[in-house]
Design an enzyme around this catalytic site. Structure first.
Site, short mmCIF file in Angstrom:
data_model
loop_
_atom_site.label_atom_id
_atom_site.label_comp_id
_atom_site.label_asym_id
_atom_site.label_seq_id
_atom_site.Cartn_x
_atom_site.Cartn_y
_atom_site.Cartn_z
N GLY A 1 44.99 59.03 23.67
CA GLY A 1 45.68 58.26 22.65
C GLY A 1 45.34 58.74 21.25
O GLY A 1 44.27 59.32 21.03
N ILE A 2 46.26 58.51 20.32
CA ILE A 2 46.02 58.89 18.92
C ILE A 2 46.42 57.73 18.00
O ILE A 2 47.16 56.84 18.41
CB ILE A 2 46.83 60.15 18.52
CG1 ILE A 2 48.34 59.90 18.65
CG2 ILE A 2 46.40 61.36 19.32
CD1 ILE A 2 49.21 60.98 17.98
N THR A 3 45.93 57.80 16.76
CA THR A 3 46.42 56.87 15.73
C THR A 3 47.00 57.69 14.58
O THR A 3 46.55 58.81 14.32
CB THR A 3 45.29 55.98 15.15
OG1 THR A 3 44.21 56.82 14.73
CG2 THR A 3 44.78 54.98 16.16
N TYR B 1 51.20 52.29 16.62
CA TYR B 1 50.17 52.18 17.67
C TYR B 1 50.38 50.90 18.49
O TYR B 1 50.35 50.91 19.72
CB TYR B 1 48.81 52.18 16.99
CG TYR B 1 47.61 52.32 17.89
CD1 TYR B 1 47.21 53.56 18.38
CD2 TYR B 1 46.83 51.20 18.22
CE1 TYR B 1 46.09 53.68 19.19
CE2 TYR B 1 45.70 51.32 19.01
CZ TYR B 1 45.33 52.56 19.49
OH TYR B 1 44.21 52.68 20.28
N GLY C 1 48.80 47.92 9.66
CA GLY C 1 48.67 49.37 9.52
C GLY C 1 48.91 50.12 10.81
O GLY C 1 48.76 51.33 10.87
N GLN C 2 49.30 49.38 11.87
CA GLN C 2 49.44 50.05 13.17
C GLN C 2 50.75 49.69 13.89
O GLN C 2 50.76 49.47 15.10
CB GLN C 2 48.26 49.70 14.07
CG GLN C 2 46.93 50.27 13.58
CD GLN C 2 45.89 50.36 14.69
OE1 GLN C 2 45.57 49.35 15.30
NE2 GLN C 2 45.40 51.55 14.96
N PRO D 1 40.96 47.51 25.15
CA PRO D 1 39.70 47.46 24.40
C PRO D 1 39.97 46.92 23.00
O PRO D 1 41.02 47.20 22.40
CB PRO D 1 39.26 48.92 24.34
CG PRO D 1 40.09 49.64 25.37
CD PRO D 1 41.38 48.88 25.43
N GLY D 2 39.01 46.18 22.49
CA GLY D 2 39.10 45.75 21.09
C GLY D 2 38.53 46.86 20.23
O GLY D 2 38.89 48.03 20.37
N ILE E 1 35.99 49.37 19.50
CA ILE E 1 34.96 50.09 20.24
C ILE E 1 34.38 51.17 19.32
O ILE E 1 35.12 51.79 18.54
CB ILE E 1 35.57 50.73 21.51
CG1 ILE E 1 36.31 49.69 22.36
CG2 ILE E 1 34.47 51.43 22.34
CD1 ILE E 1 35.50 48.51 22.86
N1 CAA Z 1 48.35 42.03 5.32
C1 CAA Z 1 49.39 42.32 4.53
N2 CAA Z 1 49.35 43.25 3.56
C2 CAA Z 1 48.19 43.91 3.40
C3 CAA Z 1 47.06 43.67 4.21
C4 CAA Z 1 47.17 42.65 5.18
N3 CAA Z 1 46.14 42.35 5.98
N4 CAA Z 1 46.08 44.49 3.81
C5 CAA Z 1 46.56 45.23 2.81
N5 CAA Z 1 47.83 44.86 2.56
C6 CAA Z 1 48.71 45.37 1.53
C7 CAA Z 1 47.96 45.71 0.24
O1 CAA Z 1 47.80 44.54 -0.53
C8 CAA Z 1 48.91 46.69 -0.41
O2 CAA Z 1 50.02 46.04 -1.02
P1 CAA Z 1 50.81 46.70 -2.27
O3 CAA Z 1 51.34 48.02 -1.75
O4 CAA Z 1 51.86 45.70 -2.54
O5 CAA Z 1 49.77 46.85 -3.34
C9 CAA Z 1 49.47 47.45 0.79
O6 CAA Z 1 49.22 46.61 1.95
C10 CAA Z 1 48.82 48.78 1.01
O7 CAA Z 1 47.40 48.63 0.94
P2 CAA Z 1 46.48 49.89 0.77
O8 CAA Z 1 46.63 50.47 -0.62
O9 CAA Z 1 45.09 49.56 1.25
O10 CAA Z 1 47.23 50.86 1.76
P3 CAA Z 1 46.92 52.22 2.36
O11 CAA Z 1 48.26 52.77 2.62
O12 CAA Z 1 45.94 53.02 1.59
O13 CAA Z 1 46.16 51.85 3.74
C11 CAA Z 1 46.05 51.08 5.98
C12 CAA Z 1 46.68 50.90 4.60
C13 CAA Z 1 46.46 52.42 6.56
C14 CAA Z 1 46.57 49.96 6.86
C15 CAA Z 1 44.51 51.05 5.86
O14 CAA Z 1 44.14 49.83 5.27
C16 CAA Z 1 43.85 51.17 7.21
O15 CAA Z 1 43.61 52.26 7.69
N6 CAA Z 1 43.53 50.03 7.83
C17 CAA Z 1 42.88 50.02 9.14
C18 CAA Z 1 43.89 50.04 10.24
C19 CAA Z 1 43.20 49.72 11.54
O16 CAA Z 1 42.74 48.62 11.77
N7 CAA Z 1 43.13 50.69 12.43
C20 CAA Z 1 42.46 50.51 13.69
C21 CAA Z 1 41.93 51.85 14.09
S1 CAA Z 1 40.92 51.73 15.55
C22 CAA Z 1 42.02 51.67 16.76
O17 CAA Z 1 43.18 51.81 16.60
C23 CAA Z 1 41.46 51.47 18.15
C24 CAA Z 1 41.99 50.25 18.75
O18 CAA Z 1 42.61 50.35 19.80
C25 CAA Z 1 41.73 48.90 18.16
#
Ligand code: CAA
Length: 248
Positions: free
Chosen positions: A93-95, A155, A151-152, A185-186, A188
């Site tokens: 898998g990828i993100t 995904y 952000g996903q 998985p949550g 990890i």
């Molecule tokens: N709800 C709604 N809006 C939100 C928010 C939220 N929870 N968090 C941020 N925003 C808004 C911000 O306020 C901002 O709004 P404006 O554009 O109006 O200013 C906008 O979203 C963008 O925010 P950022 O500048 O922080 O955006 P970015 O583009 O730099 O990054 C992101 C956004 C990519 C989502 C980054 O925050 C991120 O990488 N988050 C983590 C994502 C994540 O949880 N990934 C899990 C990876 S692990 C995995 O995937 C394994 C698994 O199975 C669980």
């Protein structure tokens, strides 16, 4: 504890992270054969060698799960060496995280192609053999992100697709003694998780009742159970392992 001494297993995305932990867990139980598939052949070859220096029981196979031709070639290799597949763990898998309003077509497709079509491509290679032999264990690695995670969108969609696919394949395969389950998985402790921005990570940890991430071994233990005959009456389930972060 689990008897897989007469089973041939395949794990995708086995070079590192959760996939590698699953491979290690299987090796502990002594399978008849284990094929480790990964896009990164150098990495997965190193993993296979570390797990079995003789190269007789554990083999490395290059495979881009998103590419049906590459998958076909990889499973042809597994069949050439081991003759069949009894257990398939779809872990690759990828993100490509990003807010949906900024997400490109390429980001959406890359994730669907690897995460969902990868599962489809690999299942398509093993399902007929499993049906003929009336034995099979398929474990698909989904994610709690299927319940929604900022952000996903890509995904979450790919993992949700895996879960629907899992339930249907389980219903279609029951009469052939094939179980099909998914694990969600949550958070990890993997490279994927370490790529999450620090501020997000702090918030994520604060909302975890156990105040910690899960380990790859904790996921591998559940994969082992669902890949064994100990779980023979469990099929079509999508089981969360998130230390109560997500309860459904
Ligand atoms: N709800 C709604 N809006 C939100 C928010 C939220 N929870 N968090 C941020 N925003 C808004 C911000 O306020 C901002 O709004 P404006 O554009 O109006 O200013 C906008 O979203 C963008 O925010 P950022 O500048 O922080 O955006 P970015 O583009 O730099 O990054 C992101 C956004 C990519 C989502 C980054 O925050 C991120 O990488 N988050 C983590 C994502 C994540 O949880 N990934 C899990 C990876 S692990 C995995 O995937 C394994 C698994 O199975 C669980």
């Amino acid at each position: 504890m689990y008897n897989i001494s007469n089973r041939i297993a395949v794990v995708t995305g086995a070079g590192k992270g959760i996939g590698r932990a699953i491979a290690e867990r299987f090796v502990k139980e002594g399978p008849e054969g284990l094929a480790l598939l990964d896009f990164d052949f150098d990495l997965v070859s190193k993993t296979a060698k570390e797990l079995d220096p003789t190269g007789k029981k554990v083999i490395a196979v290059k495979c881009n799960v998103a590419d049906p031709e590459s998958v076909k070639e990889a499973f042809a290799k597994v069949n050439e060496v081991f003759g069949r597949v009894d257990i398939l763990v779809n872990n690759a898998g990828i993100t490509r995280d990003g807010m949906f309003h900024k997400m490109t077509f390429e980001q959406m497709h890359a994730v669907m192609d690897v995460n969902f079509f990868g599962v489809y491509n690999c299942c398509a290679q093993v399902i007929n053999g499993m049906r003929e032999r009336a034995y099979g264990k398929i474990v698909n690695i989904s994610s709690t992100s299927s319940y929604g995670n900022v952000g996903q969108a890509n995904y979450s969609a790919s993992k949700g697709a895996i879960e629907g696919f899992t339930r249907t394949l389980a219903k279609e395969s029951g009469r052939k003694n094939i179980t099909v389950n998914a694990i969600l998985p949550g958070c990890i402790d993997t490279e994927m998780m370490r790529a999450v921005p620090e501020a997000n990570m702090k918030a994520i940890l604060a909302s975890h009742p156990m105040q910690r991430l899960g380990t790859v071994d904790e996921v591998a233990n559940l994969v082992m159970f669902l890949s064994s005959d100990e779980s023979s009456y469990i099929s079509g389930e999508c089981i969360i392992t998130s230390g109560s972060y997500i309860i459904h």
